[in-house]
Motif scaffolding. Structure first.
Motif, short mmCIF file in Angstrom:
data_model
loop_
_atom_site.label_atom_id
_atom_site.label_comp_id
_atom_site.label_asym_id
_atom_site.label_seq_id
_atom_site.Cartn_x
_atom_site.Cartn_y
_atom_site.Cartn_z
N GLY A 145 0.76 -1.40 -0.26
CA GLY A 145 -0.24 -0.20 -0.33
C GLY A 145 0.88 1.27 -0.64
O GLY A 145 0.89 2.46 0.27
N ILE A 146 2.32 1.52 -0.58
CA ILE A 146 2.66 1.95 -0.34
C ILE A 146 2.34 3.02 -1.86
O ILE A 146 2.39 2.52 -3.04
N ASP A 147 2.28 4.26 -1.85
CA ASP A 147 2.17 5.41 -2.58
C ASP A 147 3.32 6.64 -3.26
O ASP A 147 2.90 7.05 -4.47
N GLY A 148 4.69 6.57 -2.21
CA GLY A 148 5.30 7.10 -3.06
C GLY A 148 6.80 6.19 -2.69
O GLY A 148 6.82 5.84 -1.20
N LEU A 149 8.25 6.71 -3.33
CA LEU A 149 9.43 5.94 -2.99
C LEU A 149 10.33 7.25 -2.62
O LEU A 149 10.37 7.73 -3.90
N VAL A 150 10.91 7.58 -1.24
CA VAL A 150 12.24 8.09 -1.33
C VAL A 150 13.13 7.46 -1.32
O VAL A 150 13.39 5.87 -0.77
N VAL A 151 14.23 7.27 -2.66
CA VAL A 151 15.52 7.04 -2.76
C VAL A 151 16.69 7.69 -2.77
O VAL A 151 16.98 8.88 -3.25
N ILE A 152 17.34 7.04 -1.58
CA ILE A 152 18.91 7.38 -1.33
C ILE A 152 19.50 7.02 -1.70
O ILE A 152 20.25 6.24 -1.84
N GLY A 153 20.47 7.69 -2.90
CA GLY A 153 21.22 7.00 -3.30
C GLY A 153 22.05 8.80 -4.30
O GLY A 153 22.21 9.49 -4.54
N GLY A 154 22.93 7.11 -5.45
CA GLY A 154 23.67 7.79 -6.73
C GLY A 154 23.39 7.48 -7.66
O GLY A 154 21.63 7.71 -7.87
N ASP A 155 23.46 8.54 -8.94
CA ASP A 155 23.91 7.86 -10.17
C ASP A 155 22.87 6.79 -10.57
O ASP A 155 21.82 6.77 -11.49
N GLY A 156 23.12 5.07 -10.24
CA GLY A 156 22.70 4.37 -10.95
C GLY A 156 20.78 4.66 -9.64
O GLY A 156 20.10 3.82 -10.30
#
Length: 319
Positions: free
Chosen positions: A93-104
């Motif tokens: 039921g997740i509506d959005g995602l925060v992605v912490i990282g680099g180019d890939g």
């Protein structure tokens, strides 16, 4: 948006935990449920997802690495892998995602957004090579780790009257080498963005030796060549006694500096705000101490550039 997920991907960097903490607590502050994806995109595909509470991120702001762990994932580069990830997000039921990282990591987030699942990117990499931000989370800590090493190596270089070649990380970017070389008083700095002439370096070494200089420090960014390879080039044109130090993954560890903790907190919180504002497909960053956000497409289309004035200064001060 009722539920937000957060993951860390790619190479770890000091301050990632501070960013995760900010994402979690900012989401809870706005009465949004927050879920941690463990093990990067690989964990997303396998469904290694758990709900996080305020206490889940207690006592982590000062810790290096990432409590969510990280991994490379070739499968997620495929449409099939991405669909598996989206299915897991929908299942929870997740509506959005925060992605912490680099180019890939950003490319994975961009792919999810294009398939209808909004993502926000937070720049977490020691390389400082992400467009759309002046500084990435972890760069300052890695920089201070390298400077500390240079200071210690200079002590032994002086004692033994040797030329030391120090290889630092950075992938195809020379930011770590440039900033650490300037701050550490290196006589020569080699970065991918600027070519070098071995004969010019030879002349500089000999000139320093003739005026009574007993040692030299040369900082080489890994994107130029290996320290061992460059040492062979120096050996071919001089008879100086050289040693090589490859700092390696020590640069990615350690407790984050105050700068990285504050940067991570600001950017992590803003990433949550973007999702709540319905602005997926964007990456947060800092410009002139102001938090900004940039579309993923623009991030990828821009070319990473070195601070040429800083490089010029390093040459002027190392005469």
């Amino acid at each position: 948006m009722k539920r937000i997920g957060v993951l860390t991907s790619g190479g770890d960097s000091p301050g990632m935990n501070a960013a995760v903490r900010a994402v979690v607590r900012k989401a809870i502050f706005h009465n949004v449920e927050i879920y941690g994806v463990y093990g990067g995109y690989a964990g997303l595909i396998s469904g290694n997802i758990k709900k996080l509470e305020l206490g889940s991120v207690g006592d982590i702001i000062h810790r290096g690495g990432t409590m969510l762990y990280s991994a490379r994932c070739e499968e997620f580069k495929t449409k099939e892998g991405q669909q598996k990830g989206i299915e897991q997000l929908k299942k929870h039921g997740i509506d959005g995602l925060v992605v912490i990282g680099g180019d890939g990591s950003y490319r994975g987030a961009k792919a999810l957004t294009e398939q209808g699942f909004p993502c926000a990117g937070v720049p977490g990499t020691i390389d400082n090579d992400i467009n759309g931000t002046q500084y990435t989370i972890g760069f300052d800590t890695a920089l201070n780790t390298v400077i500390d090493a240079i200071d210690k190596i200079r002590d032994t270089a002086t004692s033994h009257e040797r030329t030391f070649i120090i290889e630092v990380m950075g992938r195809d970017a020379g930011d770590i080498a440039l900033w650490a070389g300037l701050a550490g008083g290196a006589e020569t700095i080699l970065i991918p963005e600027v070519g070098y002439d071995i004969q010019e370096i030879k002349t500089r070494l000999i000139k320093g030796h003739e005026r009574g200089k007993k040692h030299s420090i040369i900082v080489v960014a890994e994107g130029v060549c290996s320290g061992v390879e460059f040492a062979k080039q120096v050996k071919e044109v001089t008879d100086f006694d050289t040693r090589v130090s490859v700092l390696g993954h020590i640069q990615r560890g350690g407790s984050p500096t105050a700068f990285d903790r504050v940067l991570a907190s600001r950017l992590g919180a803003r990433a949550v705000e973007l999702l709540l504002e319905g602005k997926g497909g964007r990456a947060v960053g800092v410009q002139n101490n102001n938090v900004v956000d940039t579309h993923f497409e623009e991030v990828f289309n821009m070319k990473h550039e070195i601070d040429t004035d800083l490089y010029k200064l390093s040459q002027e001060l190392s005469i």
